[in-house]
Design a protein around this motif. Structure first.
Motif, short mmCIF file in Angstrom:
data_model
loop_
_atom_site.label_atom_id
_atom_site.label_comp_id
_atom_site.label_asym_id
_atom_site.label_seq_id
_atom_site.Cartn_x
_atom_site.Cartn_y
_atom_site.Cartn_z
N ARG A 317 0.83 -1.21 0.00
CA ARG A 317 0.00 0.00 0.00
C ARG A 317 0.87 1.26 0.00
N ARG A 318 1.94 1.22 0.80
CA ARG A 318 2.84 2.38 0.86
C ARG A 318 3.55 2.59 -0.48
N ARG A 319 3.96 1.50 -1.11
CA ARG A 319 4.64 1.61 -2.41
C ARG A 319 3.70 2.22 -3.46
N SER A 322 3.29 5.88 -2.89
CA SER A 322 4.48 6.62 -3.31
C SER A 322 4.49 6.82 -4.82
N ARG A 323 4.07 5.79 -5.56
CA ARG A 323 4.02 5.90 -7.01
C ARG A 323 3.05 7.00 -7.44
N LEU A 324 1.88 7.04 -6.79
CA LEU A 324 0.89 8.06 -7.11
C LEU A 324 1.44 9.45 -6.83
N GLU A 325 2.12 9.61 -5.70
CA GLU A 325 2.70 10.91 -5.35
C GLU A 325 3.75 11.33 -6.36
N ASN A 326 4.55 10.38 -6.80
CA ASN A 326 5.61 10.70 -7.77
C ASN A 326 5.04 11.13 -9.12
N ARG A 327 3.91 10.49 -9.50
CA ARG A 327 3.27 10.86 -10.76
C ARG A 327 2.71 12.27 -10.72
#
Length: 328
Positions: A317-319, A322-327
């Motif tokens: 879930r954390r990973r 993080s991907r969403l935030e980076n996008r």
């Protein structure tokens, strides 16, 4: 109905006379059914002829909900107590000081000094800011009102400052804990190039209101984005409380709290290192998911593999987050 449930209903109905009386009548009827005649008679006499209608000092009478502010606030009944939260040693000391100061308020004010009543909570999501506001309200015996920011921030920007004025007028009259969550949505730095001029004027108004108000209870603002706050906000608050991610000692204590009513087939303390950097909300999800896994498998105890699977799910879930935030 079980006596314990009746007592909970009685306490929950405090301040609502008709509901309080109805629950009290239920308790008296229960005692009569048990043939506790003397106790039932005494309770009924007290109910019919109260000696002196007094309130504990900590509990504030509620004024009628004003139409002017009613659209922007919601009353929340606290359901947690101090046993449900884990705080750092520094924060325990800060809140103990605030409670002592509040309870000695009359003596402090007699000497011409002010009681700290404007608090700013800072820290990452899921580290206890909202929970602490709830428990703090319960500890000081004041009603908790949550500000509904979506309604407060009007689509007609010129109305937002007016809405804030109504809200602060309510807080000045009503002894309560008024809680602004996601305070950065209102108090963003005025030098942010992306902000509209009207929003800057809202921040100006907000700063003036906070500066001038002497709340009848407490004003608490919370933010996950302390760097986004206007620099002038900080000095308006008499106490700034930081809620950081838990250290090993706090994680150990929190695991004990979450598993206190559960049979365990493993030692959670062996997983403390694996939870480093997690928020309380994330740790809670891991614990709850492990307990549910044991229930689904019809086990009598929660086992290490249940916990480890729940931990793996939380890491996934954390990973993904993080991907969403980076996008973005």
């Amino acid at each position: 109905m079980a006596r314990g449930e009746l007592m909970k209903k009685l306490l929950a109905s405090y301040g609502r006379d008709e509901e309080f009386r109805a629950v009290a009548e239920q308790i008296i009827s229960e005692e009569e059914k048990k043939n506790n005649v003397v106790l039932a008679r005494s309770l009924r006499k007290t109910l019919e002829n109260p000696s002196k209608p007094t309130r504990p000092k900590a509990l504030a009478p509620l004024i009628p909900f004003p139409e002017a502010a009613g659209d922007f606030i919601e009353r929340i009944e606290p359901v947690h107590s101090r046993q449900d939260i884990v705080l750092s040693r520094d924060n325990v000391r800060v809140f103990a000081g605030l409670l002592s100061e509040f309870r000695s308020g009359e003596q402090i004010r007699r000497r011409g000094l002010a009681v700290r009543s404007k608090l700013l909570f800072c820290g990452p999501p899921g580290c206890g800011k909202t929970l602490c506001a709830e428990i703090f309200a319960a500890e000081v015996g004041l009603p908790l009102y949550i500000v509904k920011l979506d309604r407060l921030i009007s689509s007609y920007l010129g109305e937002t400052a007016t809405n804030i004025r109504k809200l602060f007028e309510f807080a000045r009259k009503q002894p309560c804990v008024l809680f602004f969550d996601e305070f950065d949505a209102l108090a963003r730095a005025r030098d942010d190039a992306g902000e509209h001029n009207e929003l800057r004027r809202v921040v100006n108004s907000l700063l003036i209101f906070i500066d001038r108000i002497k709340p009848a209870g407490f004003l608490i603002a919370a933010t996950n984005l302390d760097r986004s706050l206007d620099p002038a906000v900080w000095r308006r608050f008499e106490e700034v409380v930081w809620f950081d991610r838990p250290d090993d000692k706090m994680i150990r204590e929190y695991l004990g709290l979450k598993f206190k009513n559960v049979i365990l087939g493993f030692d959670p303390s062996e997983h403390i290192a694996s939870l480093a950097g997690f928020s309380f909300a994330e740790i809670e999800r891991v614990c709850v998911q492990a307990i549910k896994a044991a229930i689904v498998k019809r086990q009598k105890d929660v086992r290490a593999d249940d916990f480890e699977q729940a931990l793996a799910d939380e890491r996934r879930r954390r990973r993904d987050h993080s991907r969403l935030e980076n996008r973005s």
